[in-house]
Scaffold this motif. Structure first.
Motif, PDB file in Angstrom:
ATOM      1  N   ALA A 137       0.849  -1.194   0.000  1.00 17.61           N
ATOM      2  CA  ALA A 137       0.000   0.000   0.000  1.00 17.61           C
ATOM      3  C   ALA A 137       0.881   1.239   0.000  1.00 17.61           C
ATOM      4  CB  ALA A 137      -0.922   0.013   1.222  1.00 17.61           C
ATOM      5  N   ALA A 138       0.610   2.153  -0.927  1.00 11.40           N
ATOM      6  CA  ALA A 138       1.237   3.472  -0.928  1.00 11.40           C
ATOM      7  C   ALA A 138       0.217   4.440  -0.355  1.00 11.40           C
ATOM      8  CB  ALA A 138       1.637   3.891  -2.333  1.00 11.40           C
ATOM      9  N   ILE A 139       0.549   5.098   0.755  1.00 16.52           N
ATOM     10  CA  ILE A 139      -0.410   5.917   1.492  1.00 16.52           C
ATOM     11  C   ILE A 139       0.089   7.357   1.551  1.00 16.52           C
ATOM     12  CG2 ILE A 139      -1.651   6.224   3.663  1.00 16.52           C
ATOM     13  CD1 ILE A 139      -1.232   3.269   4.233  1.00 16.52           C
ATOM     14  N   GLY A 140      -0.783   8.280   1.157  1.00 16.35           N
ATOM     15  CA  GLY A 140      -0.455   9.698   1.229  1.00 16.35           C
ATOM     16  C   GLY A 140      -1.033  10.322   2.484  1.00 16.35           C
ATOM     17  N   TYR A 141      -0.243  11.179   3.144  1.00 17.91           N
ATOM     18  CA  TYR A 141      -0.642  11.798   4.401  1.00 17.91           C
ATOM     19  C   TYR A 141      -0.576  13.320   4.284  1.00 17.91           C
ATOM     20  CZ  TYR A 141       0.497   7.130   6.243  1.00 17.91           C
ATOM     21  OH  TYR A 141       0.571   5.785   6.478  1.00 17.91           O
ATOM     22  N   ASP A 142      -1.322  13.986   5.168  1.00 16.75           N
ATOM     23  CA  ASP A 142      -1.162  15.432   5.275  1.00 16.75           C
ATOM     24  C   ASP A 142      -0.031  15.728   6.258  1.00 16.75           C
ATOM     25  OD1 ASP A 142      -2.157  15.129   7.857  1.00 16.75           O
ATOM     26  OD2 ASP A 142      -4.098  16.052   7.433  1.00 16.75           O
ATOM     27  N   GLU A 147      -4.116  10.153   7.087  1.00 18.92           N
ATOM     28  CA  GLU A 147      -4.187   9.549   5.756  1.00 18.92           C
ATOM     29  C   GLU A 147      -5.197  10.284   4.883  1.00 18.92           C
ATOM     30  OE1 GLU A 147      -5.636   5.428   3.607  1.00 18.92           O
ATOM     31  OE2 GLU A 147      -4.747   5.297   5.609  1.00 18.92           O
ATOM     32  N   LEU A 148      -4.784  10.587   3.646  1.00 22.30           N
ATOM     33  CA  LEU A 148      -5.637  11.280   2.695  1.00 22.30           C
ATOM     34  C   LEU A 148      -6.009  10.414   1.493  1.00 22.30           C
ATOM     35  CD1 LEU A 148      -3.899  14.790   2.590  1.00 22.30           C
ATOM     36  CD2 LEU A 148      -5.889  14.100   3.947  1.00 22.30           C
ATOM     37  N   ALA A 149      -5.086   9.558   1.064  1.00 23.21           N
ATOM     38  CA  ALA A 149      -5.340   8.741  -0.121  1.00 23.21           C
ATOM     39  C   ALA A 149      -4.392   7.548  -0.108  1.00 23.21           C
ATOM     40  CB  ALA A 149      -5.139   9.571  -1.396  1.00 23.21           C
ATOM     41  N   ARG A 150      -4.769   6.499  -0.849  1.00 17.99           N
ATOM     42  CA  ARG A 150      -3.916   5.321  -0.938  1.00 17.99           C
ATOM     43  C   ARG A 150      -4.157   4.581  -2.239  1.00 17.99           C
ATOM     44  NH1 ARG A 150      -4.462   0.676   3.114  1.00 17.99           N
ATOM     45  NH2 ARG A 150      -4.399   2.316   4.717  1.00 17.99           N
ATOM     46  N   ASP A 151      -3.166   3.747  -2.595  1.00 14.85           N
ATOM     47  CA  ASP A 151      -3.304   2.819  -3.711  1.00 14.85           C
ATOM     48  C   ASP A 151      -2.677   1.506  -3.263  1.00 14.85           C
ATOM     49  OD1 ASP A 151      -3.973   1.834  -6.174  1.00 14.85           O
ATOM     50  OD2 ASP A 151      -2.224   2.655  -7.219  1.00 14.85           O
ATOM     51  N   GLU A 152      -3.219   0.395  -3.739  1.00 16.40           N
ATOM     52  CA  GLU A 152      -2.755  -0.905  -3.282  1.00 16.40           C
ATOM     53  C   GLU A 152      -2.529  -1.848  -4.453  1.00 16.40           C
ATOM     54  OE1 GLU A 152      -5.434  -2.476  -0.399  1.00 16.40           O
ATOM     55  OE2 GLU A 152      -5.122  -0.858   1.046  1.00 16.40           O
ATOM     56  N   ILE A 153      -1.515  -2.704  -4.307  1.00 17.81           N
ATOM     57  CA  ILE A 153      -1.252  -3.776  -5.253  1.00 17.81           C
ATOM     58  C   ILE A 153      -0.795  -5.002  -4.469  1.00 17.81           C
ATOM     59  CG2 ILE A 153      -0.562  -2.205  -7.120  1.00 17.81           C
ATOM     60  CD1 ILE A 153       2.371  -3.025  -6.516  1.00 17.81           C
ATOM     61  N   THR A 154      -0.639  -6.108  -5.158  1.00 14.00           N
ATOM     62  CA  THR A 154       0.005  -7.284  -4.584  1.00 14.00           C
ATOM     63  C   THR A 154       1.185  -7.654  -5.481  1.00 14.00           C
ATOM     64  OG1 THR A 154      -1.412  -8.839  -5.792  1.00 14.00           O
ATOM     65  CG2 THR A 154      -2.120  -8.160  -3.573  1.00 14.00           C
ATOM     66  N   LEU A 155       2.195  -8.259  -4.875  1.00 15.00           N
ATOM     67  CA  LEU A 155       3.314  -8.795  -5.642  1.00 15.00           C
ATOM     68  C   LEU A 155       3.772 -10.089  -4.974  1.00 15.00           C
ATOM     69  CD1 LEU A 155       6.197  -8.176  -3.979  1.00 15.00           C
ATOM     70  CD2 LEU A 155       5.711  -5.865  -4.767  1.00 15.00           C
ATOM     71  N   THR A 156       4.492 -10.898  -5.713  1.00 17.97           N
ATOM     72  CA  THR A 156       4.975 -12.184  -5.206  1.00 17.97           C
ATOM     73  C   THR A 156       6.491 -12.222  -5.287  1.00 17.97           C
ATOM     74  OG1 THR A 156       2.949 -13.307  -5.916  1.00 17.97           O
ATOM     75  CG2 THR A 156       4.878 -14.688  -5.466  1.00 17.97           C
ATOM     76  N   VAL A 157       7.118 -12.651  -4.185  1.00 17.63           N
ATOM     77  CA  VAL A 157       8.579 -12.811  -4.130  1.00 17.63           C
ATOM     78  C   VAL A 157       8.886 -14.304  -4.138  1.00 17.63           C
ATOM     79  CG1 VAL A 157      10.671 -12.366  -2.819  1.00 17.63           C
ATOM     80  CG2 VAL A 157       8.831 -10.661  -2.850  1.00 17.63           C
ATOM     81  N   GLU A 158       9.699 -14.729  -5.112  1.00 19.69           N
ATOM     82  CA  GLU A 158      10.040 -16.138  -5.246  1.00 19.69           C
ATOM     83  C   GLU A 158      11.525 -16.356  -4.982  1.00 19.69           C
ATOM     84  OE1 GLU A 158       8.811 -17.390  -9.107  1.00 19.69           O
ATOM     85  OE2 GLU A 158       6.675 -17.447  -8.565  1.00 19.69           O
ATOM     86  N   PRO A 159      11.885 -17.540  -4.435  1.00 19.62           N
ATOM     87  CA  PRO A 159      13.305 -17.834  -4.190  1.00 19.62           C
ATOM     88  C   PRO A 159      14.032 -18.099  -5.500  1.00 19.62           C
ATOM     89  CG  PRO A 159      11.969 -19.757  -3.741  1.00 19.62           C
ATOM     90  CD  PRO A 159      11.001 -18.641  -4.028  1.00 19.62           C
ATOM     91  N   PRO A 160      15.365 -17.997  -5.481  1.00 22.58           N
ATOM     92  CA  PRO A 160      16.115 -18.309  -6.699  1.00 22.58           C
ATOM     93  C   PRO A 160      16.060 -19.798  -7.003  1.00 22.58           C
ATOM     94  CG  PRO A 160      17.613 -17.959  -4.869  1.00 22.58           C
ATOM     95  CD  PRO A 160      16.243 -17.608  -4.365  1.00 22.58           C
TER      96      PRO A 160
END
Length: 354
Positions: A137-142, A147-160
């Motif tokens: 989550a990227a969260i913007g603050y005053d 908190e004023l606004a946010r955007d969210e994503i998911t990602l996956t981390v895999e081992p080598p």
């Protein structure tokens, strides 16, 4: 004019007016009495009244921008493979590109409760050492931290695909080759003497030479270079790595003594550090000032060289680069070097004398 003819003219004028009103979308009811046809069939046009003096029409109000935050990259659902080494662990580097408006700052969080850091100039880079699905989550603050606004994503981390010690040496950029079977060494490798820009030289030699060691020690030496480089150090002068012997001497195969970590090529004795471009050194033998026993950091120091040597010793221990760190304070046998090794299950800073 005869009355019939006059009525016909009036009726024709009225009919024409009605037709004109229908074509313009007006209703006859919208006409004021002064708009009605005159008896002679003419229509008087009345100009609209001017607005009252001092009354201004409504001013244009521009729209107010709403606070916004958007993760421009990576995209939602992106997958990252751990292919770099950070502090001895596999890690995946992820750079977040974030755009925002009308907020005082933007923080990036993982899994709701772990702060990755602040966004600076629209970006933040983080190395993920944990594996699996991560909610970002990227969260913007005053300015007050609300908190004023946010955007969210998911990602996956895999081992080598390859997590071996050899693969880690490759990821670190270490120049190495497998060595033949060597008594006492579990994973023998021969490492070229320059690691991460630091030359490793045996104390009695004028030039750096390749070093035989256990693979794990090579990884730790790479980490050590990251500690000493900020001091302007580009040379490490050592007294030895592999020596198949017991602590204090003796044959490990005798069963009557405790093998030294040197017998496993999992230890190095560090005599001094060389300063880039100056020919000067930080010597454990001549620059370290012996202090009373105090097996904790920071260690009392006298002068810059003594302080830097003691800072390096404390950092090697505090960051877990080595499990055992013995300094010149430890005993007479260590007056001219740091002994550092990878004793399993240990975490000891022996830097004081009784």
């Amino acid at each position: 004019m005869p009355s019939r003819l006059r009525l016909a003219v009036i009726s024709s004028a009225a009919l024409a007016l009605a037709l004109a009103l229908a074509l313009t979308g007006c209703r006859s009811a919208d006409l004021s009495p002064s708009d009605a046809p005159s008896p002679d069939g003419a229509v008087r046009v009345v100009e609209p009244a001017a607005p009252d003096a001092g009354v201004e029409p409504d001013a244009f109000v521009p729209p107010v921008d709403e606070p916004s935050v958007r993760i421009d990259s990576p995209s939602d659902g992106a997958v990252f493979v751990q292919d770099e080494i950070v502090e001895g662990d596999w890690a995946a580097r992820v750079t977040f590109s974030v755009s925002a408006s009308d907020v005082a700052r933007v923080d990036v969080w993982a899994d709701d409760d772990f702060l990755l850091g602040d966004v600076v100039d629209g970006a933040l880079t983080y190395w993920f050492r944990g594996e699996g699905l991560r909610r970002i989550a990227a969260i913007g603050y005053d300015a007050a931290g609300v908190e004023l606004a946010r955007d969210e994503i998911t990602l996956t981390v895999e081992p080598p695909g390859d997590t071996s010690c050899h693969a880690m040496l490759d990821a670190l950029g270490v120049d190495w080759e497998a060595a033949g079977p060597t008594r006492g060494i579990a994973d023998p490798v021969r490492v070229q003497p320059v690691i991460n820009g630091v030359a490793f030289r045996y104390v009695s030699r004028s030039e750096p030479t390749a070093m035989l060691m256990d693979c794990e020690l090579a990884i730790r030496l790479s980490r050590l270079t990251e500690v000493i480089l900020p001091y302007g150090i580009d040379e490490l002068i050592h007294i030895g790595i592999y020596n198949y012997r017991c602590i204090g001497g003796g044959d490990p195969d005798s069963g009557t003594c405790t093998p030294s970590q040197h017998a496993y090529a999992r230890a190095i004795d560090i005599h001094a550090f060389g300063l880039a471009g100056t020919g000067d050194t930080y010597s454990t033998e001549t620059d370290w000032v012996i202090t009373r026993r105090a097996d904790e950091c920071p260690i009392d120091a006298t002068g810059d060289k003594d302080r830097i040597l003691k800072e390096i010793a404390c950092t090697m221990w505090a960051e877990g680069i080595f499990q055992i760190v013995l300094t010149p304070n430890y005993n007479a046998a260590h007056r001219n070097h740091f002994h550092v090794d990878l004793s399993e299950g240990s975490m000891y800073l022996g830097q004081g004398v009784s």
